[in-house]
Design an enzyme around this catalytic site. Structure first.
Site, PDB file in Angstrom:
ATOM      1  N   HIS A 149      -6.733   8.545   5.240  1.00  0.00           N
ATOM      2  CA  HIS A 149      -6.276   9.349   4.106  1.00  0.00           C
ATOM      3  C   HIS A 149      -5.182  10.305   4.593  1.00  0.00           C
ATOM      4  CE1 HIS A 149      -6.501  11.307   0.244  1.00  0.00           C
ATOM      5  NE2 HIS A 149      -6.469  12.465   0.866  1.00  0.00           N
TER       6      HIS A 149
ATOM      7  N   LEU B 151     -14.350   1.833  -4.924  1.00  0.00           N
ATOM      8  CA  LEU B 151     -15.389   0.837  -4.653  1.00  0.00           C
ATOM      9  C   LEU B 151     -16.712   1.273  -5.283  1.00  0.00           C
ATOM     10  CD1 LEU B 151     -14.251   0.258  -1.014  1.00  0.00           C
ATOM     11  CD2 LEU B 151     -14.201  -1.464  -2.834  1.00  0.00           C
TER      12      LEU B 151
ATOM     13  N   ASP C 265     -12.897  10.012  -0.840  1.00  0.00           N
ATOM     14  CA  ASP C 265     -12.358  10.702   0.348  1.00  0.00           C
ATOM     15  C   ASP C 265     -13.321  11.779   0.872  1.00  0.00           C
ATOM     16  OD1 ASP C 265     -10.018   9.191   0.013  1.00  0.00           O
ATOM     17  OD2 ASP C 265      -9.189  10.660  -1.365  1.00  0.00           O
TER      18      ASP C 265
HETATM   19  C1  GRF Z   1      -1.189   5.618   3.769  1.00  0.00           C
HETATM   20  O1  GRF Z   1      -0.501   6.832   3.633  1.00  0.00           O
HETATM   21  C2  GRF Z   1      -2.671   5.862   3.822  1.00  0.00           C
HETATM   22  O2  GRF Z   1      -3.021   7.063   4.422  1.00  0.00           O
HETATM   23  C3  GRF Z   1      -3.049   5.889   2.358  1.00  0.00           C
HETATM   24  O3  GRF Z   1      -2.222   4.908   1.768  1.00  0.00           O
HETATM   25  C4  GRF Z   1      -1.041   4.748   2.530  1.00  0.00           C
HETATM   26  C5  GRF Z   1      -0.959   3.293   2.883  1.00  0.00           C
HETATM   27  O4  GRF Z   1       0.244   2.965   3.534  1.00  0.00           O
HETATM   28  N1  GRF Z   1      -4.449   5.648   2.198  1.00  0.00           N
HETATM   29  P1  GRF Z   1       0.414   1.566   4.222  1.00  0.00           P
HETATM   30  O5  GRF Z   1       0.172   0.500   3.154  1.00  0.00           O
HETATM   31  O6  GRF Z   1      -0.591   1.465   5.323  1.00  0.00           O
HETATM   32  O7  GRF Z   1       1.817   1.521   4.732  1.00  0.00           O
END
Ligand code: GRF
Length: 197
Positions: free
Chosen positions: A111, A95, A147
């Site tokens: 994350h 972003l 992050d």
């Molecule tokens: C998750 O592991 C999240 O931590 C990361 O991307 C993945 C998304 O998975 N940012 P979902 O689409 O919520 O199943």
């Protein structure tokens, strides 16, 4: 108390979105999931949201000449939905500073690592490669650095002998689904407390 209006941004599967939607069904949950936006039309999470009566919108980043114009369209849509908190849930776009500034303190991300360890991608393989004994997930406020924002909550899982990136990812994901609804509720309550004083 009035529930905070939340917009969830996704790019794919949407399992964290599902966890948020399910938690938000609770009568005492302090937030409601008002809309879901995806930058990809094929994101599976859109089907789940639509089937659950949540407004969905595809804003395809490829249709915009720059990151800034895409982010402006995203921002305008969220404002039009009277969104108060933005939850990134597997949203695979960086972003722009202007978008991040507009939502400062009101945008969170999940994350799949114990931040500050393993920012970026392939967190599970990198943790295994390092021989980490503990791994996990983090919900943090979004700031300009990838992050990098202030941590709201973290959850740990053990790394077990014989783990592959897939088995470890599955163990972490289970914790993500418990952690994200808790962190969103925490932020919603904090913001409510601020506006009611
Ligand atoms: C998750 O592991 C999240 O931590 C990361 O991307 C993945 C998304 O998975 N940012 P979902 O689409 O919520 O199943």
């Amino acid at each position: 108390m009035k529930k905070a209006r939340v917009g969830v941004l996704i790019s794919g599967r949407g399992s964290n979105l599902k966890a948020l939607v399910e938690a938000a069904r609770g009568p005492d949950y302090p937030a409601e999931i008002v809309c879901v936006v995806s930058n990809r039309a094929d994101a599976a999470g859109l089907d789940f949201a639509a089937a659950n009566g949540i407004a969905i919108r595809v804003i395809d980043h490829k249709a915009y000449p720059t990151r800034e114009t895409f982010d402006q369209a995203l921002h305008d849509h969220l404002v039009s939905q009277k969104i108060e908190i933005v939850a990134l849930a597997g949203f695979m776009r960086i972003l722009s500073p202007a978008f991040v500034a507009a939502w400062a303190g009101r945008m969170l991300n999940i994350h799949p690592s114990l931040l500050p360890a393993y920012r970026g991608l392939d967190t599970h393989a990198r943790a295994l490669g390092d021989g980490a004994k503990v791994h996990g997930c983090t919900v943090h406020l979004v700031t300009e650095g990838l992050d990098e924002g202030p941590v709201l909550l973290r959850a740990e899982v053990p790394v077990l002998a014989g783990d592959t990136p897939e088995t470890l990812a599955a163990r972490v994901l289970k914790e993500e689904h418990r952690l994200y609804p808790r962190a969103l509720a925490m932020l919603a309550r904090q913001l409510q407390a601020k506006t009611s004083t």
